[in-house]
Scaffold this motif. Structure first.
Motif, PDB file in Angstrom:
ATOM      1  N   ASN A   1      -6.483  -2.537  -4.799  1.00  0.00           N
ATOM      2  CA  ASN A   1      -7.238  -3.854  -5.295  1.00  0.00           C
ATOM      3  C   ASN A   1      -7.970  -4.446  -4.157  1.00  0.00           C
TER       4      ASN A   1
ATOM      5  N   GLN B   1      -9.786  -7.114  -4.222  1.00  0.00           N
ATOM      6  CA  GLN B   1     -10.217  -8.325  -4.229  1.00  0.00           C
ATOM      7  C   GLN B   1      -9.867  -8.942  -3.059  1.00  0.00           C
TER       8      GLN B   1
ATOM      9  N   VAL C   1      -2.145  -0.929  -6.810  1.00  0.00           N
ATOM     10  CA  VAL C   1      -1.867  -0.937  -8.444  1.00  0.00           C
ATOM     11  C   VAL C   1      -1.874   0.376  -9.136  1.00  0.00           C
TER      12      VAL C   1
ATOM     13  N   GLU D   1      -3.280   2.673 -11.444  1.00  0.00           N
ATOM     14  CA  GLU D   1      -4.664   2.604 -12.421  1.00  0.00           C
ATOM     15  C   GLU D   1      -4.431   3.247 -13.650  1.00  0.00           C
TER      16      GLU D   1
ATOM     17  N   TRP E   1     -15.725   0.354  -7.986  1.00  0.00           N
ATOM     18  CA  TRP E   1     -15.749  -0.478  -6.686  1.00  0.00           C
ATOM     19  C   TRP E   1     -17.252  -0.903  -6.069  1.00  0.00           C
TER      20      TRP E   1
ATOM     21  N   HIS F   1     -11.580  -1.582  -7.780  1.00  0.00           N
ATOM     22  CA  HIS F   1     -10.203  -0.638  -7.556  1.00  0.00           C
ATOM     23  C   HIS F   1     -10.762   0.652  -6.990  1.00  0.00           C
TER      24      HIS F   1
END
Length: 165
Positions: free
Chosen positions: A75, A77, A84, A86, A112, A136
């Motif tokens: 991730n 962010q 995570v 997917e 991404w 991602h």
């Protein structure tokens, strides 16, 4: 039957089950392709999938096996450092003696945007705004072959993914 015979019979039965399940060989190859690259928005989409081969090296036909797979992503962010799941899936397989099964998982898109700068204005009044990475990005896979609740075969791209399920 005396207890000693029952114990010997149960030992032979369970050891034959164990030795049959110990003969599962699992090979996984992660594959990918560029799906889209939007140069203007700096967005990248890359499809990933797994090519899995499960082999039966035992002397018995193995039925009721389930192949479970998961593709993981980082991730991106800002402020997070998460891995995570997917996409996950499972397939039922039957393996004859000495045979192998080839399975290919569906293609999973990972989308991404890398860290970059956007320019506003021109000439001397040009300003740049930093844009952090987002989305991602593919991180790895985890594949298991289950016989009931027992894991009889397992493969993962990185040790850290073994305990995420």
């Amino acid at each position: 039957m005396n207890p000693r015979t029952i114990t010997l019979f149960s030992f032979l039965f369970f050891s034959s089950l164990f030795s049959a399940s110990a003969q599962i060989h699992l090979q996984v190859r992660a594959e990918s392709e560029n799906q889209t690259v939007n140069k203007k928005a700096l967005e990248e989409i890359r499809g990933h999938w797994l090519a899995v081969e499960v082999s039966n090296g035992s002397a018995a036909k193995l039925e009721g096996l389930v192949l479970k797979w998961t593709l993981y992503a980082s991730n991106l962010q800002r402020g997070t450092n998460d891995i995570v799941a997917e996409k996950s899936g499972e397939s039922k397989i039957i393996l004859d003696v000495g045979k192998h099964e080839h399975l290919i998982t569906p293609k999973v898109p990972f989308k991404w945007t890398p860290r970059h700068s956007d320019k506003t204005g021109s000439g001397r009044s040009a300003k740049y705004k930093r844009v952090d990475e987002a989305g991602h990005r593919y991180y790895g896979y985890h594949v298991q072959v289950l016989n009931g609740e027992t894991v009889v075969g397992e493969a993962y791209s990185q040790d850290s993914l073994k305990h995420l399920d």
